[in-house]
Design a protein around this motif. Structure first.
Motif, PDB file in Angstrom:
ATOM      1  N   MET A  54       0.845  -1.199   0.000  1.00  0.00           N
ATOM      2  CA  MET A  54       0.000   0.000   0.000  1.00  0.00           C
ATOM      3  C   MET A  54       0.881   1.251   0.000  1.00  0.00           C
ATOM      4  N   ILE A  55       0.523   2.173  -0.847  1.00  0.00           N
ATOM      5  CA  ILE A  55       1.273   3.416  -0.949  1.00  0.00           C
ATOM      6  C   ILE A  55       1.097   4.218   0.348  1.00  0.00           C
ATOM      7  N   ARG A  56       2.155   4.930   0.754  1.00  0.00           N
ATOM      8  CA  ARG A  56       2.045   5.713   1.987  1.00  0.00           C
ATOM      9  C   ARG A  56       1.828   7.179   1.666  1.00  0.00           C
ATOM     10  N   LEU A  57       1.311   7.883   2.660  1.00  0.00           N
ATOM     11  CA  LEU A  57       1.032   9.292   2.467  1.00  0.00           C
ATOM     12  C   LEU A  57       2.290  10.058   2.046  1.00  0.00           C
ATOM     13  N   PRO A 117      -8.591   4.660  -1.505  1.00  0.00           N
ATOM     14  CA  PRO A 117      -8.406   6.108  -1.668  1.00  0.00           C
ATOM     15  C   PRO A 117      -6.926   6.508  -1.716  1.00  0.00           C
ATOM     16  N   LEU A 118      -6.088   5.801  -1.008  1.00  0.00           N
ATOM     17  CA  LEU A 118      -4.659   6.135  -1.047  1.00  0.00           C
ATOM     18  C   LEU A 118      -4.058   5.885  -2.430  1.00  0.00           C
ATOM     19  N   GLU A 119      -4.353   4.714  -2.996  1.00  0.00           N
ATOM     20  CA  GLU A 119      -3.818   4.394  -4.323  1.00  0.00           C
ATOM     21  C   GLU A 119      -4.358   5.363  -5.370  1.00  0.00           C
ATOM     22  N   VAL A 120      -5.661   5.673  -5.242  1.00  0.00           N
ATOM     23  CA  VAL A 120      -6.273   6.610  -6.184  1.00  0.00           C
ATOM     24  C   VAL A 120      -5.559   7.961  -6.099  1.00  0.00           C
ATOM     25  N   THR A 121      -5.267   8.379  -4.867  1.00  0.00           N
ATOM     26  CA  THR A 121      -4.583   9.659  -4.687  1.00  0.00           C
ATOM     27  C   THR A 121      -3.173   9.609  -5.279  1.00  0.00           C
TER      28      THR A 121
END
Ligand code: MN
Length: 720
Positions: A1-4, A51-55
């Motif tokens: 998962m991508i991080r902020l 939502p994180l990946e989309v962002t």
């Protein structure tokens, strides 16, 4: 998962993120994590990953901070207890507007029903019109959903893939975001045609090593050559996406082994001038394939794409595609609309940037499309089609879809020019109206004041605008004609019962009956009669006692015959009593000529068709729809006729026949001759004559030609 942090890093690569924006994004992240807590995706991952990946994708698309915040929050209103008001109070009006837009698009119902689907697309486009970021964010959302599509059931998978292929990939193309478009195409292809996808995937894998070697070799040659020319440039060679290769195979009907230009070479220069010099360097190294050079720098594509494209014969005699563009053009090609945005810290400088440009805007002007099927066809056509550019004689540039004709061109100038267009000159030469325009053509439209659109135009026009304008003209003409026809039928039916429709109407004796039949006014009634939706008898029944209606209709009175209604000539040399403005068409089945007895048939909405009065087709029609017509003796026109000649197959006979036709001063529009066996041949001749007498005369003189066995007139052909 991508991080902020990864997302923030991406943002910093193309804009300067102020500290308060960093906080703002973090706040959205924390909020999203809170409201999505406990939810899981079909993959089993925590929902927040979506939502994180989309962002992350939004940042890859180089969108602004508001888009990034929206990306984090995009599913909160739809999938959690959060309300739009809450989003607004926490993150502001702009974000709640964007979240609302994305939510609305997500909620467009999926349906196989075409009209509902059309309505969905209309909403999608309307959303786009206000702020394209809504659709760009939705594209990011869809891209991530496509990347994780394997976790869904087969049915939903197919449906989402189909919708992506038909709508979202073309939208990405329209916005010029190459990498999103190609990835969406490949992902849809993978789920829609898995077998073919897997097959090609494996084939490509097996070739990769070889290709990489080839790319290095070609890059080396170009590199050296550019150095000789003193041009600094970056050279890349990359494989086309799988769907691109598949499409090429399909369109050109090639096997995988035969597709050579699977690799696109790119030369990225630092100046416009270097582009053209690099082109010179390439063309002096390898022979260009004629007709394959395209200058999209001088004439950019509708999505602002710019580059020089050429295909050359490469080192192994293979076709090699090379694209040459500046760094800036390259950015636009990759990032599309977003590449035009100028950032001032986290914000886009001008609000105008959010708005839709170009032809997409035209999609919104189609308020008058009533038929959902037409709308759907139009929107898909407009999204996918590429363009040609043509000039007016004054040098104004017009953008048209590929396949556009002079008629399309005429409609881009003005509706009236389109409606009245009769002939066209392209680059100074007369061309047919269905001529396919090419980029760079100069088009001059010649109009005639009494010309009208032809239904056949619909078969060849390519632009949505032309199609709509022609359809709308035909529709209003149909209404007009139907009313006329309805009026005629009503009056005649009344007359059969000794009643005068117009008089009764004036005396308001029909008002009650009409309103009982739920007609607002008599015009509406005429229209319904003209279209065959209601029978005049329904009205008569309310006025005349039933017993009287059954009586045989009265014959036309003597007085009627004496007081001839004013007749006026209509197009085509036929007089229709009482009507001076009705459309006339000659029936193909019998193709009557002046001198023959004729009868009119009132069609539904298309005026009056003229038949010979013994035409068998007339026997089948409603007698009420027959109308008396006569030839206009003062008319000096010509009608087509076809004759069939059987003759011996001797040399020179065709010449003899045609010259005997010509000496009768008759024009031949088509002559064909073929042998039936060794001895005899059959010839067909399309000619134009003024009347039956002239036709009979010419047939007589053909009969006299030596070797002619028989001469017959043919009807029912297509050239009537
Ligand atoms: Mn989503």
């Amino acid at each position: 998962m991508i991080r902020l942090n990864d997302i923030v890093e991406k943002l910093n690569s193309y804009l300067h993120l102020p500290e308060n924006d960093r906080e703002y994004i973090k706040r959205a992240y924390v909020y999203s994590a809170k409201v999505h807590a406990g939810q899981k995706r079909s993959s089993g991952e925590p929902y927040l990953s979506h939502p994180l990946e989309v962002t992350g994708i939004i940042a890859d698309m180089k969108l602004d901070v508001s888009s990034v915040v929206t990306g984090l929050l995009h599913d909160t209103v739809e999938d959690t207890l959060t309300s739009l008001d809450e989003i607004e109070s926490l993150f502001g009006k702009e974000i709640s507007f964007l979240v609302d837009g994305v939510t609305k698009i997500s909620q467009l119902p999926y349906t196989s029903k075409i009209d509902e689907q059309a309505e969905s697309f209309r909403k999608l486009i309307l959303a786009t019109a206000k702020d394209i970021r809504v659709v760009l964010i939705k594209l990011a959302d869809r891209l991530h959903n496509m990347r994780t599509l394997e976790f869904l059931g087969d049915d939903r998978r197919k449906r989402i893939a189909k919708e992506t292929f038909e709508i979202y990939a073309p939208l990405a193309h329209r916005f010029g975001i190459y990498w999103v478009r190609t990835e969406l195409e490949d992902l849809s292809f993978r789920f829609l045609n898995n077998e073919e996808y897997e097959r090609l995937f494996k084939l490509i894998e097996s070739k990769k090593k070889e290709w990489v070697k080839y790319v290095d070799e070609v890059k080396g040659i170009i590199d050296k050559r550019l150095e000789e020319f003193g041009i600094k440039a970056e050279i890349t060679g990359r494989f086309k996406h799988i769907y691109g290769i598949y499409n090429k195979m399909k369109v050109q009907n090639l096997e995988f082994d035969k597709v050579f230009d699977v690799i696109a070479f790119r030369i990225i220069t630092s100046s416009l001038r270097d582009c053209y010099e690099a082109l010179g360097a390439v063309h002096s190294t390898w022979k260009p394939v004629p007709g394959r050079f395209k200058d999209f720098i001088a004439l950019p594509k509708v999505n602002s794409y710019q580059a020089l494209h050429t295909t050359v014969i490469g080192p192994y005699g293979e076709r090699m595609e090379i694209q040459i563009r500046t760094r800036r053009m390259h950015e636009i090609a990759e990032y599309g609309v977003a590449a035009h945005w100028k950032y001032k810290e986290g914000k886009i400088e001008s609000d105008e940037s959010y708005k839709v440009y170009g032809t997409l805007r035209q999609l919104l002007e189609w308020k008058d499309i009533k038929d959902p099927k037409e709308f759907l066809e139009a929107i898909k056509g407009e999204l996918i089609s590429d363009v040609v550019y043509a000039f007016t004689p004054k040098g104004d540039l017009k953008e048209l879809p590929i396949g556009a004709t002079p008629v399309d061109f005429a409609y881009t100038i003005h509706t009236e020019i389109g409606n009245k267009c009769t002939r066209a000159m392209v680059n100074g030469k007369l061309v047919p109206l269905d001529y396919k325009l090419r980029s760079g053509d100069t088009v001059e439209i010649i109009t005639t004041s009494d010309k009208y659109p032809n239904r056949d135009w619909l078969k060849f026009v390519a632009s949505t605008r032309a199609k709509n304008k022609i359809r709308s003209w035909l529709r209003s003409e149909e209404t007009k004609q139907s009313k006329l026809v309805g009026k005629s039928i009503s009056e005649r039916k009344f007359k059969q019962h000794g009643l005068d429709f117009q008089k009764m109407l004036k005396k308001r004796e029909l008002d009650k009956a009409l309103s009982e039949l739920k007609f607002k006014d008599v015009e509406e009634f005429f229209l319904a009669v003209g279209f065959g939706k209601v029978s005049v008898v329904d009205l008569l029944k309310r006025i005349v006692p039933e017993s009287e209606l059954e009586q045989p209709p009265e014959k036309e009175s003597r007085i009627d015959k004496i007081i001839k209604t004013i007749t006026r000539s209509t197009e085509g040399g036929v007089l229709v009593r009482g009507y001076d403005d009705v459309m006339i068409k000659f029936a193909r089945c019998c193709s009557p000529l002046p001198g023959e007895e004729i009868l009119g048939y009132i069609t539904r909405g298309r005026g009056i068709t003229i038949h010979k009065n013994d035409c068998p087709q007339l026997l089948d029609v409603d007698p009420l729809r027959r109308i008396e017509v006569e030839w206009d003796k003062s008319y000096k026109g010509f009608r087509p006729a076809k004759i069939l000649v059987t003759c011996t197959d001797r040399p020179g006979i065709l010449t003899n026949i045609t010259s005997s036709i010509s000496t009768s001063e008759i024009n031949i529009s088509k002559a064909e001759m073929h042998s039936t066996d060794v001895e005899s041949a059959i010839g067909t001749f399309d000619i134009v004559v003024s009347d039956l007498e002239q036709l009979e005369n010419v047939m007589k003189s053909i009969k006299k030609v030596e070797g002619v066995l028989s001469v017959e007139r043919v009807v029912g052909g297509d050239e009537i």
